[in-house]
Design a protein around this motif. Sequence first.
Motif, PDB file in Angstrom:
ATOM      1  N   GLU A   1       0.883  -1.278  -0.037  1.00 27.80           N
ATOM      2  CA  GLU A   1       0.070   0.025   0.105  1.00 27.80           C
ATOM      3  C   GLU A   1       0.690   1.232   0.157  1.00 27.80           C
ATOM      4  O   GLU A   1       2.035   1.371   0.694  1.00 27.80           O
ATOM      5  N   LEU A   2       0.705   2.196  -0.795  1.00 32.15           N
ATOM      6  CA  LEU A   2       1.044   3.652  -0.823  1.00 32.15           C
ATOM      7  C   LEU A   2       0.147   4.566  -0.071  1.00 32.15           C
ATOM      8  O   LEU A   2      -0.913   4.630  -0.362  1.00 32.15           O
ATOM      9  N   THR A   3       0.912   5.588   0.865  1.00 31.49           N
ATOM     10  CA  THR A   3       0.120   6.543   1.224  1.00 31.49           C
ATOM     11  C   THR A   3       0.525   7.760   0.782  1.00 31.49           C
ATOM     12  O   THR A   3       1.855   7.970   0.851  1.00 31.49           O
ATOM     13  N   ILE A   4      -0.355   8.563   0.382  1.00 28.98           N
ATOM     14  CA  ILE A   4       0.087   9.774  -0.524  1.00 28.98           C
ATOM     15  C   ILE A   4      -0.532  10.984   0.297  1.00 28.98           C
ATOM     16  O   ILE A   4      -1.843  11.013   0.226  1.00 28.98           O
ATOM     17  N   GLN A   5       0.357  11.834   0.664  1.00 31.66           N
ATOM     18  CA  GLN A   5      -0.466  12.889   1.311  1.00 31.66           C
ATOM     19  C   GLN A   5       0.415  14.275   1.545  1.00 31.66           C
ATOM     20  O   GLN A   5       0.187  14.899   2.085  1.00 31.66           O
ATOM     21  N   ARG A   6       1.186  14.191   0.406  1.00 27.06           N
ATOM     22  CA  ARG A   6       1.901  15.695   0.026  1.00 27.06           C
ATOM     23  C   ARG A   6       2.299  15.853  -1.506  1.00 27.06           C
ATOM     24  O   ARG A   6       2.603  14.730  -2.020  1.00 27.06           O
ATOM     25  N   THR A   7       2.415  16.972  -1.709  1.00 27.33           N
ATOM     26  CA  THR A   7       3.027  17.114  -3.093  1.00 27.33           C
ATOM     27  C   THR A   7       4.120  17.969  -2.586  1.00 27.33           C
ATOM     28  O   THR A   7       4.545  18.770  -1.781  1.00 27.33           O
ATOM     29  N   LEU A   8       5.241  17.865  -3.639  1.00 29.35           N
ATOM     30  CA  LEU A   8       6.411  18.542  -3.560  1.00 29.35           C
ATOM     31  C   LEU A   8       6.919  19.221  -4.928  1.00 29.35           C
ATOM     32  O   LEU A   8       6.443  18.689  -5.713  1.00 29.35           O
ATOM     33  N   TYR A   9       7.845  20.275  -4.769  1.00 24.74           N
ATOM     34  CA  TYR A   9       8.422  20.848  -6.064  1.00 24.74           C
ATOM     35  C   TYR A   9       9.780  20.454  -6.058  1.00 24.74           C
ATOM     36  O   TYR A   9      10.573  20.475  -5.296  1.00 24.74           O
ATOM     37  N   TRP A  10      10.197  20.016  -7.138  1.00 22.56           N
ATOM     38  CA  TRP A  10      11.469  19.508  -7.760  1.00 22.56           C
ATOM     39  C   TRP A  10      11.651  20.813  -8.531  1.00 22.56           C
ATOM     40  O   TRP A  10      11.438  20.351  -9.874  1.00 22.56           O
ATOM     41  N   LYS A  11      12.416  21.444  -8.118  1.00 23.63           N
ATOM     42  CA  LYS A  11      12.683  22.831  -8.728  1.00 23.63           C
ATOM     43  C   LYS A  11      13.795  22.598  -9.978  1.00 23.63           C
ATOM     44  O   LYS A  11      13.546  23.168 -11.110  1.00 23.63           O
ATOM     45  N   ARG A  12      14.736  21.445  -9.738  1.00 20.49           N
ATOM     46  CA  ARG A  12      15.511  21.421 -10.947  1.00 20.49           C
ATOM     47  C   ARG A  12      15.003  20.917 -12.104  1.00 20.49           C
ATOM     48  O   ARG A  12      15.155  21.157 -13.171  1.00 20.49           O
ATOM     49  N   ASN A  13      13.957  19.961 -12.038  1.00 17.86           N
ATOM     50  CA  ASN A  13      12.908  19.355 -13.009  1.00 17.86           C
ATOM     51  C   ASN A  13      11.983  20.225 -13.138  1.00 17.86           C
ATOM     52  O   ASN A  13      10.860  20.018 -14.293  1.00 17.86           O
ATOM     53  N   GLN A  14      11.637  21.197 -12.476  1.00 24.96           N
ATOM     54  CA  GLN A  14      10.586  22.067 -12.743  1.00 24.96           C
ATOM     55  C   GLN A  14       9.109  21.245 -12.743  1.00 24.96           C
ATOM     56  O   GLN A  14       8.180  21.567 -13.744  1.00 24.96           O
ATOM     57  N   ILE A  15       9.035  20.252 -11.864  1.00 20.90           N
ATOM     58  CA  ILE A  15       7.844  19.547 -11.916  1.00 20.90           C
ATOM     59  C   ILE A  15       7.287  19.475 -10.297  1.00 20.90           C
ATOM     60  O   ILE A  15       8.044  19.509  -9.421  1.00 20.90           O
ATOM     61  N   ILE A  16       6.084  19.505 -10.176  1.00 25.49           N
ATOM     62  CA  ILE A  16       5.539  19.113  -9.106  1.00 25.49           C
ATOM     63  C   ILE A  16       5.000  17.584  -8.910  1.00 25.49           C
ATOM     64  O   ILE A  16       4.275  17.125 -10.029  1.00 25.49           O
ATOM     65  N   VAL A  17       5.310  17.017  -7.796  1.00 23.58           N
ATOM     66  CA  VAL A  17       5.262  15.665  -7.646  1.00 23.58           C
ATOM     67  C   VAL A  17       4.469  15.236  -6.314  1.00 23.58           C
ATOM     68  O   VAL A  17       4.366  16.067  -5.526  1.00 23.58           O
ATOM     69  N   ALA A  18       3.773  13.973  -6.480  1.00 24.70           N
ATOM     70  CA  ALA A  18       2.888  13.714  -5.347  1.00 24.70           C
ATOM     71  C   ALA A  18       3.960  12.499  -4.824  1.00 24.70           C
ATOM     72  O   ALA A  18       4.470  11.768  -5.698  1.00 24.70           O
ATOM     73  N   SER A  19       4.347  12.254  -3.466  1.00 25.99           N
ATOM     74  CA  SER A  19       5.313  11.587  -2.964  1.00 25.99           C
ATOM     75  C   SER A  19       4.374  10.539  -2.003  1.00 25.99           C
ATOM     76  O   SER A  19       3.686  10.915  -1.137  1.00 25.99           O
ATOM     77  N   ALA A  20       4.845   9.172  -2.108  1.00 27.72           N
ATOM     78  CA  ALA A  20       4.366   8.393  -1.084  1.00 27.72           C
ATOM     79  C   ALA A  20       4.986   8.800   0.219  1.00 27.72           C
ATOM     80  O   ALA A  20       6.414   8.328   0.054  1.00 27.72           O
ATOM     81  N   ASP A  21       4.619   8.676   1.174  1.00 29.85           N
ATOM     82  CA  ASP A  21       5.276   8.562   2.649  1.00 29.85           C
ATOM     83  C   ASP A  21       4.466   8.140   3.591  1.00 29.85           C
ATOM     84  O   ASP A  21       3.190   8.308   3.821  1.00 29.85           O
ATOM     85  N   PRO A  22       4.941   7.018   4.533  1.00 37.11           N
ATOM     86  CA  PRO A  22       6.429   6.660   4.171  1.00 37.11           C
ATOM     87  C   PRO A  22       6.253   5.769   2.983  1.00 37.11           C
ATOM     88  O   PRO A  22       5.470   5.412   2.633  1.00 37.11           O
ATOM     89  N   CYS A  23       7.515   5.589   2.346  1.00 32.55           N
ATOM     90  CA  CYS A  23       7.646   4.691   1.263  1.00 32.55           C
ATOM     91  C   CYS A  23       8.077   3.340   1.632  1.00 32.55           C
ATOM     92  O   CYS A  23       9.145   2.911   2.223  1.00 32.55           O
TER      93      CYS A  23
END
Length: 173
Positions: free
Chosen positions: A72-94
């Motif tokens: 199971e993945l729990t997704i509860q935040r988005t992050l900005y990867w500035k170098r790639n100029q993308i906004i991602v959703a991350s699974a935490d804990p992974c």
Amino acid sequence: MDTARLFFAIQPDNAIQATLGDIAKHQSRQSGGRPVKPENIHLTLLFLGQIPVDRIEILKAASGNFAAQAFELTIQRTLYWKRNQIIVASADPCPSALFSLENALKTAVHVAKFSFDERTFKPHITLVRKAKRHTATDFQNPVRWQVTELQLIQSIQTERGMRYHTLHRWQLG
Ligand code: ATP
Ligand code: MG
């Protein structure tokens, strides 16, 4: 020689794609970027790139022949990867099962003599591309994603952007 652009990924069901797709749209407005379409929302495990079409059967036979657990993945935040100029959703804990799956897949594909990018696996779900900024997403509830299958996907360039076509699915135990 005909080739196909291939990658291995996990894809959530339509309901989770819709939820994350809404967050992508919301974030794209705030960030000036381009949202990923709900049906394209996925988490890449291994990118292969162009593979000769006549090797796809060999690839399928070699992949997924390992005992990998569902998780199971729990997704509860988005992050900005500035170098790639993308906004991602991350699974935490992974969960370690995700890394085990990626590792088993890499080994299987390597043994079958396919080459791939050796960079460290950084699990993420891309939501917005060419984003200039990011504001934290207020997840009303964490998204809980039961990952039960691995997919081999072909990425096809169309006039309306990339279209993903699933070539094969492996059930996780
Ligand atoms: P577009 O390139 O039009 O924005 P896309 O990135 O969704 O669309 P692909 O470029 O075919 O489509 O990529 C498919 C998946 O593989 C995506 O998750 C992408 O982030 C990942 N990917 C693409 N190129 C690489 C690479 N060189 N190394 C690792 N992952 C990659
Ligand atoms: Mg791309």
